[in-house]
Design a protein around this motif. Sequence first.
Motif, PDB file in Angstrom:
ATOM      1  N   GLU A   1       0.799  -1.217   0.000  1.00 29.96           N
ATOM      2  CA  GLU A   1       0.000   0.000   0.000  1.00 29.96           C
ATOM      3  C   GLU A   1       0.837   1.276   0.000  1.00 29.96           C
ATOM      4  O   GLU A   1       0.363   2.305  -0.462  1.00 29.96           O
TER       5      GLU A   1
ATOM      6  N   TYR B   1      -4.116  -4.303  -8.309  1.00 30.95           N
ATOM      7  CA  TYR B   1      -4.089  -4.720  -6.909  1.00 30.95           C
ATOM      8  C   TYR B   1      -2.684  -4.646  -6.314  1.00 30.95           C
ATOM      9  O   TYR B   1      -1.710  -4.969  -6.970  1.00 30.95           O
TER      10      TYR B   1
ATOM     11  N   TYR C   1      -5.374  -6.747   4.569  1.00 29.48           N
ATOM     12  CA  TYR C   1      -6.036  -6.275   5.789  1.00 29.48           C
ATOM     13  C   TYR C   1      -7.012  -7.312   6.302  1.00 29.48           C
ATOM     14  O   TYR C   1      -7.601  -8.050   5.523  1.00 29.48           O
TER      15      TYR C   1
ATOM     16  N   ASP D   1     -10.416  -7.291   8.876  1.00 27.22           N
ATOM     17  CA  ASP D   1     -11.298  -6.458   9.684  1.00 27.22           C
ATOM     18  C   ASP D   1     -11.642  -7.166  10.991  1.00 27.22           C
ATOM     19  O   ASP D   1     -11.188  -8.286  11.248  1.00 27.22           O
TER      20      ASP D   1
ATOM     21  N   TYR E   1      -8.987  -8.263   3.123  1.00 30.96           N
ATOM     22  CA  TYR E   1      -9.144  -7.283   2.058  1.00 30.96           C
ATOM     23  C   TYR E   1      -7.793  -6.964   1.436  1.00 30.96           C
ATOM     24  O   TYR E   1      -6.762  -7.027   2.105  1.00 30.96           O
TER      25      TYR E   1
ATOM     26  N   ARG F   1      -6.098  -3.805  -1.228  1.00 28.62           N
ATOM     27  CA  ARG F   1      -6.380  -2.506  -1.838  1.00 28.62           C
ATOM     28  C   ARG F   1      -6.035  -2.524  -3.317  1.00 28.62           C
ATOM     29  O   ARG F   1      -5.126  -3.226  -3.755  1.00 28.62           O
ATOM     30  N   TYR F   2      -6.775  -1.715  -4.068  1.00 32.45           N
ATOM     31  CA  TYR F   2      -6.491  -1.592  -5.495  1.00 32.45           C
ATOM     32  C   TYR F   2      -6.649  -0.155  -5.942  1.00 32.45           C
ATOM     33  O   TYR F   2      -7.320   0.651  -5.307  1.00 32.45           O
TER      34      TYR F   2
ATOM     35  N   TRP G   1      -8.359   4.774  -4.729  1.00 29.89           N
ATOM     36  CA  TRP G   1      -8.127   3.426  -4.223  1.00 29.89           C
ATOM     37  C   TRP G   1      -9.381   2.932  -3.527  1.00 29.89           C
ATOM     38  O   TRP G   1     -10.177   3.699  -3.036  1.00 29.89           O
ATOM     39  N   TYR G   2      -9.522   1.605  -3.528  1.00 28.94           N
ATOM     40  CA  TYR G   2     -10.646   0.940  -2.895  1.00 28.94           C
ATOM     41  C   TYR G   2     -10.156  -0.362  -2.287  1.00 28.94           C
ATOM     42  O   TYR G   2      -9.046  -0.799  -2.559  1.00 28.94           O
ATOM     43  N   ASN G   3     -11.001  -0.988  -1.473  1.00 36.30           N
ATOM     44  CA  ASN G   3     -10.719  -2.300  -0.898  1.00 36.30           C
ATOM     45  C   ASN G   3     -11.541  -3.359  -1.609  1.00 36.30           C
ATOM     46  O   ASN G   3     -12.682  -3.110  -1.985  1.00 36.30           O
ATOM     47  N   ARG G   4     -10.979  -4.543  -1.745  1.00 37.11           N
ATOM     48  CA  ARG G   4     -11.697  -5.686  -2.312  1.00 37.11           C
ATOM     49  C   ARG G   4     -11.605  -6.825  -1.320  1.00 37.11           C
ATOM     50  O   ARG G   4     -10.518  -7.188  -0.865  1.00 37.11           O
ATOM     51  N   GLN G   5     -12.748  -7.369  -0.938  1.00 37.17           N
ATOM     52  CA  GLN G   5     -12.778  -8.465   0.019  1.00 37.17           C
ATOM     53  C   GLN G   5     -12.329  -9.756  -0.648  1.00 37.17           C
ATOM     54  O   GLN G   5     -12.712 -10.057  -1.773  1.00 37.17           O
TER      55      GLN G   5
END
Length: 82
Positions: free
Chosen positions: A12, A35, A41, A43, A49, A51-52, A62-66
């Motif tokens: 990141e 990605y 990460y 939770d 998760y 980040r991408y 940027w966003y998170n992808r589970q």
Amino acid sequence: REALKGLSVMNECVLYWLLDHPAFIPEEWKGKYVYFWGTIYRDSNGRLYVRYLCWGDRAWSWYNRQLSGDWIDDSPAAVSAS
């Protein structure tokens, strides 16, 4: 994720640096979700998760992808060239 074992994936910190210096983001990344597998990460519920980075609305974000179940995606991973 398994396919990336042994590769030098970016984390990141690189994602945030690129957001601060968008001139260094390759033009061919537009239209893709890139990605950054070097940081995963978890939770408070134990879900993982990654980040991408993606282009949208005339800016990079940027966003998170589970990561769950049969997660399949053909988007690239940010890896070191050397």
